[in-house]
Design a protein around this motif. Structure first.
Motif, mmCIF file in Angstrom:
data_model
loop_
_atom_site.group_PDB
_atom_site.id
_atom_site.type_symbol
_atom_site.label_atom_id
_atom_site.label_comp_id
_atom_site.label_asym_id
_atom_site.label_seq_id
_atom_site.Cartn_x
_atom_site.Cartn_y
_atom_site.Cartn_z
ATOM 1 N N LYS A 6 3.397 2.011 -1.552
ATOM 2 C CA LYS A 6 4.010 2.341 -2.836
ATOM 3 C C LYS A 6 3.009 2.893 -3.850
ATOM 4 O O LYS A 6 3.386 3.281 -4.955
ATOM 5 N N ILE A 7 1.749 2.921 -3.494
ATOM 6 C CA ILE A 7 0.719 3.355 -4.426
ATOM 7 C C ILE A 7 0.391 4.828 -4.160
ATOM 8 O O ILE A 7 -0.061 5.173 -3.066
ATOM 9 N N ASN A 65 -1.351 5.564 -0.588
ATOM 10 C CA ASN A 65 -0.427 5.451 0.536
ATOM 11 C C ASN A 65 -0.704 6.479 1.635
ATOM 12 O O ASN A 65 -0.279 6.313 2.773
ATOM 13 N N MET A 77 0.816 -1.216 0.000
ATOM 14 C CA MET A 77 0.000 0.000 0.000
ATOM 15 C C MET A 77 0.852 1.269 0.000
ATOM 16 O O MET A 77 0.463 2.294 -0.567
#
Length: 820
Positions: free
Chosen positions: A753-754, A758, A751
C-alpha cells in the motif's frame, strides 16, 4: 503404422460413442474453446475443447433444446430434433452487442460500483443456493514445456520419458479423472474417483481431484497459494476499480452486466479482467479474470487465467458453475512452461441437508480398478473431447511406456550405465537393476559434496556404500547405507551404518536400525551446519561447532496409529567421550585463538567431560486435529487442518548409565500453529516446554539445548525453531523450560500500500522469541525484517534486524537469510 492405427481407432471410437457432437466457431470460422453447452433447464452439460470440438452424451431421441453460452458472445439456443445417434450439429456464435446507454453520473456515482455493491449485498443469498450439492465431476490437466536444456546444473535431464521432441519441447504430463462428488460449504468434500488416466502410466492414478477446484468468488478470498481478494469481497472497494463495459440479454431475457475489474494498486493480491453479474438477482453469470504471478508472490509464474461459466435452471432458479478452465504460463532460466486444467460439473442435485456421517476425514477415494478403464469407457464418459495433440500424446506415451518398461530395454540401459571405469574408484560408482527395482552405490574416495572443516577433525569428508530396493505399487522401500568419515588432522576413520525399511505408504510404518561411531554436536538438533561452520572457522576463526565422540546403536520404529496420530518409539545405547582441537589452520591468518571444544569453557584446552555410557528409551507422539486425507490405492496423503494446532508429546528415560547420576527422566510438549489471516499474511507459533526429573547431575550432553545462532546468517529457514542472536549453549538447562517462537509474515499486506515501496514487492515480517528457565530472567528477541527480497524472478533473500534482551538490553544485529 501402429501409431496410425491406434489414432484411427481412437477417432473411430469418438464417432461411435458420441451422442451429440460438433464444432463451435465464431463468424470468421475460428474455433471457440471452452464454450458452455448444456441442455436447457437441466444440469447436463459439457464444453468445447481447445479446437472448438464438443461431445454431449444425451440418450433421448427427441426434441432437445441446447444452449451455447460463451463469455463475450451471444448465448444461442438451438432446438434439435434428434432421430438417431450420433447427431452432428455445428454452431456459429456471434459476438455480443453490448449496450451501454448514455449514463448521466449523478454526484459522481459509477454505475458499475452500484452493481458491485448489490452483488456484495446479495452474495450470501446466492452462495447459499449452492452450498450443498452432489454432482458429476470431470477434470483434465495438461502440462507442456519448451526449450528444456539437455543438462541443468550439471545433471542430465534426458527426454523426460519420451516427452521431448528434437526442439526439447513437448507434453510432459496429461491426465484426466471422472468422479462423483458431494460438497457442503465451506470445505466438506466427499469424492469418489470412478476413473483415472495418466498418459504413459497405465498403473498411474491422477492427482486431479475436485479438492483444489473450488474457486468461489462469493467468498471474500480465493486461495491460490496466497489469498486473493475477490472482486465482490466485503472490502473489495479498497482494492478494485470497476467500469461497466455494457449489458446484454441472455436467451431467458435476463440482463447481464459486464464489468471491468482493475487493481487500485498493482502489487496487491488482486485479479484483473471481467466479472459478469445478473441484474436483479445479482448472481455471478461468468468469470474471466487474469492473475499476475507477482501478485501471487510466485515470480516464476507469469500469468494465470481463470474462466468460469454458469448455467441457469428456471425450475430451481439457480445459477451454478458448470465449466471452469485454468491456464497458466511460467518460465525461468530460458525454459517455458504452460498448463491448462479443464473442469466440468454436471448433473447437480441440490440438497437441503446431508445425512450424518456423509462427510468424514477421508475426502477422496478411488473406486476399484479406477485406472483400468477401457477406451470405450472414456469415449462415453469424457465430456470434453480430446484434441489431436492429446490423443496422439496418450498413444505415444503408452507406446513408449510399453517399450521402456520391458526387461530388454531396462537391461540395455542398465548395461550402459553400469559400465565401470577406473576413475570411478575416485568419483563413485552405481550399479542398477531397474527391472528388479534395486541399485547399489559407492560414493567414491573423493566425495567433495561432503567436504567440511572443523577444529577437531580438520578437513574431513565421507565415503560409503548404499543399497536401495523399492516397490512402487505397495510403497515398500528398503535401504542399507554405510558412511566412512575420515578426519585428516585427527587422522581417524569413523564408520556408521543404517538399515531402514518402510512397510507401506498407508500408515508409513517404518523401522530403522543405526549404529557405529561418529562426531556429534552437543545439541543433537545441529544448530550450525557443516558448511556454515567451515566458513566461519576458516575465514573468521569462529569455531562455533562443539563436538564429542559418540559410539552408539539405535533402533527406531514409527507409524501412524490412527488418522492424525503418529507415534514413534526409540531405544539406544551411547558411549561418549571428549574430543579436542587438533588444528589451528585458517585461510585468513590472524592472531586470534580458536576457542576450545568445551561448550561452556572456551579456553579449557586440556580437560573434557568424564567418559561415560548410557541407555536411552523414548516415546513420542504427534496429534493433528481435524486431519483429512486422500486415500490412493498406493498410499495415503494427509491434509493438515490449519484451524487447529498440532500437539506433540515426548517422554525420555535415561537408564543404565555407567555413572548412575546420569540416569534421568524427561517429559516435553510442543504446540505448532500456522494460520493464514485473510489477506493479512501468515501467522506462525511454536511453543515448547519440558521438565527434567532426577537430573541434577546428568551429562551436559543430555541437557535441553536451544537452537542458537552466532553467525548472522540463516540458510535453513527455521525462523520459528531457532533464535537469531543466542549463544549456542549459554542457556542450556537440566530443569524446566518454556520456549516461545512467534512470527507474522504480512505477505505484502502493508508494503503493497506504500507508493514506490510497493514496487520492491518485499514482505514485512515481525518475530518474537523467548526462553523461560527457573531462577533467571527470560531471554527475549524482537525482530523486524523483510522477506521476498530480490529482483525479477529471483527472490531468495531475507533480512532481519534483531534486538536481544535479558534483564535489560543485551545487543542487536542483522540476520541474513536465504531461501530457495
Amino acid at each position: 503404422m501402429k501409431k496410425l492405427f491406434a489414432l484411427l481407432f481412437l477417432l473411430f471410437n469418438s464417432i461411435l460413442f458420441s451422442q451429440i457432437r460438433g464444432t463451435v466457431t465464431d463468424v470468421n470460422g475460428e474455433p471457440l474453446p471452452f464454450v458452455n453447452i448444456y441442455v436447457e433447464n437441466t444440469y447436463i452439460g459439457t464444453t468445447t475443447n481447445e479446437k472448438g470440438k464438443y461431445e454431449l452424451n444425451y440418450n433421448t431421441t427427441n426434441n432437445v433444446s441446447l444452449l451455447f453460452q460463451y463469455l463475450g458472445y451471444k448465448t444461442q439456443k438451438q432446438s434439435l430434433n434428434i432421430a438417431s445417434f450420433p447427431h452432428e450439429f455445428n454452431v456459429v456464435l456471434e459476438e455480443e452487442n453490448l449496450q451501454l446507454k448514455e449514463v448521466v453520473l449523478l454526484n459522481g456515482i459509477n454505475p458499475a460500483n452500484e452493481i458491485i455493491k448489490k452483488a456484495i449485498a446479495n452474495k450470501k443469498i446466492n452462495a447459499a443456493k449452492t452450498d450443498k450439492f452432489e454432482a458429476d465431476f470431470y477434470s483434465r490437466g495438461i502440462f507442456k514445456v519448451k526449450d528444456i536444456p539437455e543438462k541443468f546444473m550439471g545433471m542430465e535431464i534426458g527426454d523426460i520419458d519420451g516427452s521431448l521432441d528434437s526442439t526439447r519441447s513437448g507434453v510432459i504430463y496429461l491426465s484426466e479423472t471422472v468422479s462423483k462428488i458431494k460438497f457442503e460449504k465451506p470445505d466438506n468434500l466427499k469424492e469418489e474417483i470412478i476413473a483415472s488416466k495418466v498418459a504413459g502410466n497405465n498403473n498411474g492414478f491422477s492427482y486431479n481431484t475436485a479438492l483444489s477446484t473450488n474457486y468461489d468468488f462469493y467468498e471474500n478470498y480465493v486461495e491460490f497459494g496466497i489469498n486473493m481478494v475477490s472482486p465482490i469481497a466485503d472490502n473489495a472497494f479498497n482494492y478494485y476499480k470497476y467500469k461497466l463495459e455494457g449489458s446484454f440479454y441472455d436467451d431467458k431475457n435476463q440482463l447481464i452486466n459486464k464489468i471491468s475489474v482493475t487493481a487500485k494498486r498493482d502489487k496487491e493480491p488482486v485479479f484483473e479482467g471481467f466479472i459478469y453479474i445478473v441484474e436483479d438477482t445479482w448472481a455471478i453469470f461468468g468469470i474471466d479474470l487474469d492473475i499476475k504471478g507477482y501478485r501471487m508472490q510466485q515470480p516464476i509464474l507469469e500469468t494465470m487465467k481463470l474462466t468460469q461459466n454458469f448455467s441457469y435452471n428456471k425450475d430451481s432458479k439457480i445459477w451454478v458453475k458448470n465449466v471452469q478452465s485454468l491456464d497458466f504460463d511460467a518460465g525461468i532460466f530460458g525454459m517455458k512452461f504452460t498448463g491448462k486444467y479443464t473442469h466440468v460439473f454436471s448433473n447437480y442435485i441440490f440438497k437441503d441437508n446431508f445425512e450424518k456421517k456423509t462427510f468424514g476425514r477421508e475426502i477422496v477415494s478411488f473406486a476399484d480398478n479406477a485406472n483400468k478403464k477401457e477406451d470405450s469407457f472414456w469415449q462415453t464418459n469424457r465430456p470434453v473431447p480430446l484434441t489431436e495433440e492429446e490423443s496422439y500424446n496418450y498413444i505415444k506415451k503408452d507406446s513408449i511406456q510399453t517399450i521402456r518398461e520391458s526387461k530388454t530395454y531396462l537391461d540395455s540401459l542398465d548395461t550402459k550405465s553400469n559400465k565401470f571405469k577406473v576413475f570411478d574408484i575416485i568419483s563413485g560408482y552405481s550399479y542398477k537393476n531397474t527391472h528388479e527395482k534395486w541399485n547399489l552405490s559407492y560414493k567414491g574416495l573423493l566425495d567433495f559434496s561432503s567436504l567440511s572443516f572443523n577444529t577437531v577433525q580438520g578437513w574431513n569428508l565421507d565415503s560409503g556404500f548404499s543399497f536401495r530396493k523399492w516397490n512402487d505399487e505397495n510403497g515398500k522401500f528398503t535401504s542399507i547405507n554405510s558412511t566412512f568419515n575420515y578426519g585428516i588432522a585427527e587422522d581417524r576413520l569413523r564408520v556408521t551404518g543404517t538399515f531402514y525399511h518402510r512397510f507401506n505408504t498407508i500408515n508409513n510404518a517404518n523401522l530403522s536400525i543405526t549404529g557405529g561411531s561418529k562426531v556429534s554436536q552437543f545439541n543433537e538438533n545441529e544448530p550450525i551446519s557443516n558448511f556454515i561452520n567451515s566458513i566461519s572457522t576458516l575465514f573468521f576463526k569462529n569455531n562455533f561447532m562443539k563436538l564429542y565422540n559418540k559410539e552408539f546403536a539405535e533402533i527406531n520404529y514409527g507409524r501412524e496409529i490412527v488418522n492424525g496420530i503418529y507415534a514413534n518409539g526409540k531405544v539406544s545405547y551411547e558411549n561418549r567421550h571428549s574430543l579436542f582441537n587438533t588444528t589451528d589452520y585458517t585461510v585468513i591468518k590472524n592472531d586470534d585463538l580458536y576457542t576450545s571444544n568445551d561448550p561452556l569453557q572456551p579456553y579449557n584446552y586440556s580437560s573434557g567431560f568424564e567418559k561415560h555410557s548410557i541407555y536411552k528409551a523414548s516415546l513420542s507422539t504427534r496429534i493433528r486435529f481435524g486431519q483429512k486425507y486422500i486415500s490412493r490405492p498406493n498410499g495415503k496423503i494427509n491434509i493438515q487442518n490449519d484451524d487447529y494446532p498440532i500437539l506433540s508429546f515426548a517422554y525420555e528415560k535415561g537408564f543404565g548409565g555407567s555413572n548412575s547420576n546420569y540416569n534421568h527422566d524427561f517429559v516435553a510438549a510442543r504446540v505448532d500453529y500456522n494460520k493464514t489471516l485473510g489477506n493479512k499474511g501468515d501467522f506462525s507459533a511454536n511453543i515448547r516446554g519440558g521438565k527434567f526429573f532426577n537430573a541434577d547431575n546428568i551429562s551436559f550432553i543430555d541437557y535441553k539445548h536451544f537452537n542458537g545462532n552466532e553467525t548472522h546468517v540463516n540458510f535453513r529457514g527455521n525462523y520459528t525453531n531457532a533464535f537469531n542472536l543466542l549463544s549456542y549453549y549459554t542457556h542450556s538447562t537440566n530443569d524446566a523450560y518454556i520456549e516461545t517462537h512467534l512470527q507474522h509474515n504480512f505477505k505484502g499486506y502493508i508494503m503493497n500500500k506504500i507508493p514506490l515501496i510497493n514496487k520492491l514487492q518485499w514482505n514485512l515480517v515481525g518475530g518474537f522469541h523467548q526462553i523461560n528457565v527457573p531462577n533467571t530472567k527470560p531471554y527475549q528477541e524482537f525482530s523486524i525484517g523483510f522477506d521476498n527480497i530480490g529482483f525479477g524472478k529471483f527472490r531468495f533473500l531475507r533480512i532481519d534486524y534483531v534486538r536481544a534482551y535479558q534483564n535489560g538490553f543485551q545487543g542487536d544485529g542483522i540476520l541474513f537469510g536465504l531461501r530457495f
